[in-house]
Design a protein around this motif. Structure first.
Motif, mmCIF file in Angstrom:
data_model
loop_
_atom_site.group_PDB
_atom_site.id
_atom_site.type_symbol
_atom_site.label_atom_id
_atom_site.label_comp_id
_atom_site.label_asym_id
_atom_site.label_seq_id
_atom_site.Cartn_x
_atom_site.Cartn_y
_atom_site.Cartn_z
ATOM 1 N N LEU A 171 6.687 10.699 -2.737
ATOM 2 C CA LEU A 171 5.833 10.177 -1.675
ATOM 3 C C LEU A 171 4.800 9.250 -2.295
ATOM 4 C CD1 LEU A 171 4.847 13.489 0.212
ATOM 5 C CD2 LEU A 171 6.840 12.045 0.659
ATOM 6 N N THR A 172 4.448 8.197 -1.578
ATOM 7 C CA THR A 172 3.354 7.326 -1.991
ATOM 8 C C THR A 172 2.469 7.053 -0.779
ATOM 9 O OG1 THR A 172 4.840 6.209 -3.542
ATOM 10 C CG2 THR A 172 2.725 5.163 -3.122
ATOM 11 N N TYR A 173 1.178 7.075 -1.008
ATOM 12 C CA TYR A 173 0.225 6.656 0.018
ATOM 13 C C TYR A 173 -0.312 5.300 -0.418
ATOM 14 C CZ TYR A 173 -4.234 6.471 2.571
ATOM 15 O OH TYR A 173 -5.306 6.070 3.335
ATOM 16 N N ASP A 197 -1.711 -6.948 -13.249
ATOM 17 C CA ASP A 197 -2.773 -5.966 -13.465
ATOM 18 C C ASP A 197 -2.494 -4.623 -12.796
ATOM 19 O OD1 ASP A 197 -3.145 -7.201 -10.950
ATOM 20 O OD2 ASP A 197 -5.279 -6.729 -10.929
ATOM 21 N N LEU A 198 -1.314 -4.472 -12.183
ATOM 22 C CA LEU A 198 -0.954 -3.165 -11.630
ATOM 23 C C LEU A 198 -0.686 -2.194 -12.776
ATOM 24 C CD1 LEU A 198 -0.211 -1.521 -9.040
ATOM 25 C CD2 LEU A 198 2.159 -2.181 -9.479
ATOM 26 N N LYS A 199 -1.384 -1.070 -12.772
ATOM 27 C CA LYS A 199 -1.211 -0.095 -13.850
ATOM 28 C C LYS A 199 -1.563 1.301 -13.349
ATOM 29 C CE LYS A 199 -5.869 -1.071 -15.591
ATOM 30 N NZ LYS A 199 -6.661 -1.568 -16.741
ATOM 31 N N TRP A 200 -1.119 2.281 -14.105
ATOM 32 C CA TRP A 200 -1.472 3.662 -13.791
ATOM 33 C C TRP A 200 -2.939 3.892 -14.141
ATOM 34 C CZ3 TRP A 200 0.995 7.158 -10.991
ATOM 35 C CH2 TRP A 200 2.359 6.972 -10.752
ATOM 36 N N LEU A 201 -3.671 4.429 -13.183
ATOM 37 C CA LEU A 201 -5.085 4.725 -13.381
ATOM 38 C C LEU A 201 -5.330 6.210 -13.583
ATOM 39 C CD1 LEU A 201 -6.419 2.373 -10.565
ATOM 40 C CD2 LEU A 201 -6.258 1.879 -13.011
ATOM 41 N N ALA A 202 -4.385 7.015 -13.121
ATOM 42 C CA ALA A 202 -4.486 8.469 -13.307
ATOM 43 C C ALA A 202 -3.095 9.064 -13.196
ATOM 44 C CB ALA A 202 -5.410 9.093 -12.262
ATOM 45 N N ARG A 203 -2.790 9.988 -14.065
ATOM 46 C CA ARG A 203 -1.532 10.738 -14.005
ATOM 47 C C ARG A 203 -1.846 12.225 -14.097
ATOM 48 N NH1 ARG A 203 3.551 8.421 -14.775
ATOM 49 N NH2 ARG A 203 3.617 6.233 -15.378
ATOM 50 N N ILE A 204 -1.288 12.975 -13.183
ATOM 51 C CA ILE A 204 -1.503 14.415 -13.168
ATOM 52 C C ILE A 204 -0.232 15.089 -13.670
ATOM 53 C CG2 ILE A 204 -2.215 16.395 -11.797
ATOM 54 C CD1 ILE A 204 -4.243 14.063 -11.895
ATOM 55 N N ALA A 205 -0.346 15.836 -14.737
ATOM 56 C CA ALA A 205 0.831 16.478 -15.328
ATOM 57 C C ALA A 205 1.402 17.532 -14.390
ATOM 58 C CB ALA A 205 0.452 17.108 -16.660
ATOM 59 N N THR A 256 0.291 13.540 -7.839
ATOM 60 C CA THR A 256 0.779 13.297 -9.200
ATOM 61 C C THR A 256 0.118 12.112 -9.893
ATOM 62 O OG1 THR A 256 2.623 11.948 -8.367
ATOM 63 C CG2 THR A 256 3.031 14.312 -8.693
ATOM 64 N N GLY A 257 -0.653 11.294 -9.163
ATOM 65 C CA GLY A 257 -1.328 10.206 -9.858
ATOM 66 C C GLY A 257 -1.635 9.012 -8.979
ATOM 67 N N LEU A 258 -2.289 8.026 -9.590
ATOM 68 C CA LEU A 258 -2.760 6.832 -8.890
ATOM 69 C C LEU A 258 -2.449 5.601 -9.721
ATOM 70 C CD1 LEU A 258 -4.610 5.269 -6.804
ATOM 71 C CD2 LEU A 258 -6.536 5.886 -8.296
ATOM 72 N N ASP A 259 -1.852 4.593 -9.067
ATOM 73 C CA ASP A 259 -1.740 3.290 -9.710
ATOM 74 C C ASP A 259 -2.379 2.243 -8.809
ATOM 75 O OD1 ASP A 259 0.130 2.897 -7.688
ATOM 76 O OD2 ASP A 259 1.793 2.427 -9.017
ATOM 77 N N GLY A 260 -2.694 1.089 -9.397
ATOM 78 C CA GLY A 260 -3.336 0.078 -8.571
ATOM 79 C C GLY A 260 -3.688 -1.176 -9.337
ATOM 80 N N CYS A 261 -4.196 -2.155 -8.595
ATOM 81 C CA CYS A 261 -4.627 -3.433 -9.150
ATOM 82 C C CYS A 261 -5.790 -3.940 -8.299
ATOM 83 C CB CYS A 261 -3.468 -4.432 -9.164
ATOM 84 S SG CYS A 261 -2.793 -4.819 -7.523
ATOM 85 N N ARG A 262 -6.116 -5.215 -8.421
ATOM 86 C CA ARG A 262 -7.217 -5.759 -7.624
ATOM 87 C C ARG A 262 -6.936 -5.670 -6.128
ATOM 88 N NH1 ARG A 262 -5.753 -10.078 -11.037
ATOM 89 N NH2 ARG A 262 -7.255 -10.785 -12.625
ATOM 90 N N MET A 263 -5.662 -5.787 -5.769
ATOM 91 C CA MET A 263 -5.268 -6.021 -4.385
ATOM 92 C C MET A 263 -4.794 -4.775 -3.648
ATOM 93 S SD MET A 263 -4.932 -8.324 -2.017
ATOM 94 C CE MET A 263 -5.297 -9.752 -3.039
ATOM 95 N N ARG A 264 -4.183 -3.835 -4.360
ATOM 96 C CA ARG A 264 -3.557 -2.695 -3.688
ATOM 97 C C ARG A 264 -3.543 -1.484 -4.608
ATOM 98 N NH1 ARG A 264 0.585 -6.618 -4.642
ATOM 99 N NH2 ARG A 264 0.154 -7.372 -2.539
ATOM 100 N N CYS A 265 -3.279 -0.325 -4.019
ATOM 101 C CA CYS A 265 -3.179 0.884 -4.825
ATOM 102 C C CYS A 265 -2.191 1.844 -4.177
ATOM 103 C CB CYS A 265 -4.541 1.550 -5.007
ATOM 104 S SG CYS A 265 -5.240 2.263 -3.498
ATOM 105 N N GLY A 266 -1.752 2.815 -4.972
ATOM 106 C CA GLY A 266 -0.825 3.817 -4.475
ATOM 107 C C GLY A 266 -1.170 5.192 -5.018
ATOM 108 N N PHE A 267 -1.390 6.138 -4.114
ATOM 109 C CA PHE A 267 -1.592 7.534 -4.489
ATOM 110 C C PHE A 267 -0.221 8.219 -4.426
ATOM 111 C CE2 PHE A 267 -5.584 6.024 -2.759
ATOM 112 C CZ PHE A 267 -6.534 6.525 -3.634
ATOM 113 N N HIS A 268 0.196 8.820 -5.519
ATOM 114 C CA HIS A 268 1.555 9.344 -5.634
ATOM 115 C C HIS A 268 1.575 10.863 -5.476
ATOM 116 C CE1 HIS A 268 3.452 5.553 -7.107
ATOM 117 N NE2 HIS A 268 2.186 5.288 -7.379
ATOM 118 N N PHE A 269 2.644 11.326 -4.813
ATOM 119 C CA PHE A 269 2.804 12.748 -4.527
ATOM 120 C C PHE A 269 4.257 13.158 -4.738
ATOM 121 C CE2 PHE A 269 -0.778 11.325 -2.047
ATOM 122 C CZ PHE A 269 -1.684 12.380 -2.068
ATOM 123 N N ASP A 270 4.429 14.463 -4.863
ATOM 124 C CA ASP A 270 5.763 15.054 -4.880
ATOM 125 C C ASP A 270 5.844 16.090 -3.767
ATOM 126 O OD1 ASP A 270 7.482 17.580 -5.891
ATOM 127 O OD2 ASP A 270 8.379 15.727 -6.654
#
Length: 295
Positions: free
Chosen positions: A228-230, A287-295, A208-222
């Protein structure tokens, strides 16, 4: 301190290492060795450091880790009492139960402190490294919870779906799968092409999308309505960067550590923080922000 400090609005996350050990031996844990000798460990000194950090950043997040925070409810209560309700509080735990501490003891503690506890992050790994309490305890918690699972080295891919099904049955459950942060580098933090875990998750859950910053990131799932987050994060907490606006080079802090002795560190490598200098910290937007959102 080599440079003046900068951190996000609200302040860097303050992670508290409780001054008592757990009984687990997780292979990816880098903290276990610190608990071999408890000399100098002090809940009282930790409380003083909590008060110091609250005075500097009264809206930062606090995280209790260890060790095992719930292994000594009396000491945990003493430390928690020092944190005003202006802060979010997270507790990393296995929710340990034993002949000396029952599920009802944990439930009573969380009920008593539900106005302070933002979320309990419960370790439940696919490979059994810890003694686990009954999953039914999760559904009885009076505070939000999240299941944390480190996918370590050659994890059993075939068990991914059964693992998710296990927690899908529990109301309110979400899962954060975690990459081994000791193996994370700036080069592979956002890597997608060669990330085996990411590919494995995309086969069994909806990305469903990706958020992140300089230090960390999260790949999001349903997964059937369960979040779910990776999660991937670098194994340090300081980024050195020159601000183009003022030309000043800053140590940008994402995490601050209160160690078992009460000593305050600015990174995970033993760097002692200049607390007086942190009182003059410069704040920037997170600086944590959404970098990609999948509809």
């Amino acid at each position: 301190m080599k440079h003046p400090y900068k951190t996000r609005e609200g302040g860097a996350t303050v992670t508290i290492f409780v001054p008592y050990d757990c009984k687990n031996h997780c292979p990816f844990c880098i903290n276990k060795g610190e608990y071999a000798n408890l000399d100098g460990f002090s809940a009282e000194k930790i409380c003083k450091s909590i008060e110091r950090m609250d005075a500097i950043t009264p809206y930062c997040d606090f995280v209790f880790t260890g060790g095992e925070p719930f292994a000594d409810l009396e000491a945990l209560q003493m430390m928690l009492d020092k944190i005003p309700t202006t802060h979010k509080v997270f507790i990393n735990t296995t929710l340990p139960v034993s002949e000396h501490q029952s599920e009802d003891d944990i439930l009573a503690f969380t009920e008593r402190n539900k106005h302070k506890i933002t979320c309990i992050n419960v370790s439940r790994h696919m490979q059994k490294y810890v003694v686990e309490s009954n999953d039914a305890l999760l559904a009885r918690l009076p505070v939000p919870f999240r299941v944390n699972c480190v996918l370590y080295k050659d994890y059993p891919v075939k068990d991914l779906v059964p693992y998710m099904e296990r927690f899908h049955k529990i109301p309110g459950a979400s899962i954060q799968f975690r990459f081994d942060y000791t193996a994370t580098t700036p080069e592979n933090l956002y890597d997608e092409e060669d990330d085996k875990i990411l590919h494995d998750l995309k086969k069994v859950a909806t990305y469903t999308g990706l958020d992140g910053c300089r230090m960390r990131c999260g790949f999001h799932f349903d997964y059937k309505g369960m979040e779910l987050t990776y999660h991937k994060t670098l194994p340090y907490s300081t980024i050195v960067e020159t601000d183009p606006k003022d030309g000043v080079t800053y140590d940008i802090l994402y995490d601050i550590l209160i160690k078992q002795t009460g000593e305050i560190h600015s990174d995970w490598d033993g760097t002692v923080m200049d607390v007086d200098a942190y009182e003059k910290v410069v704040f920037e937007p997170y600086d944590l922000k959404w970098l990609a959102r999948i509809a």
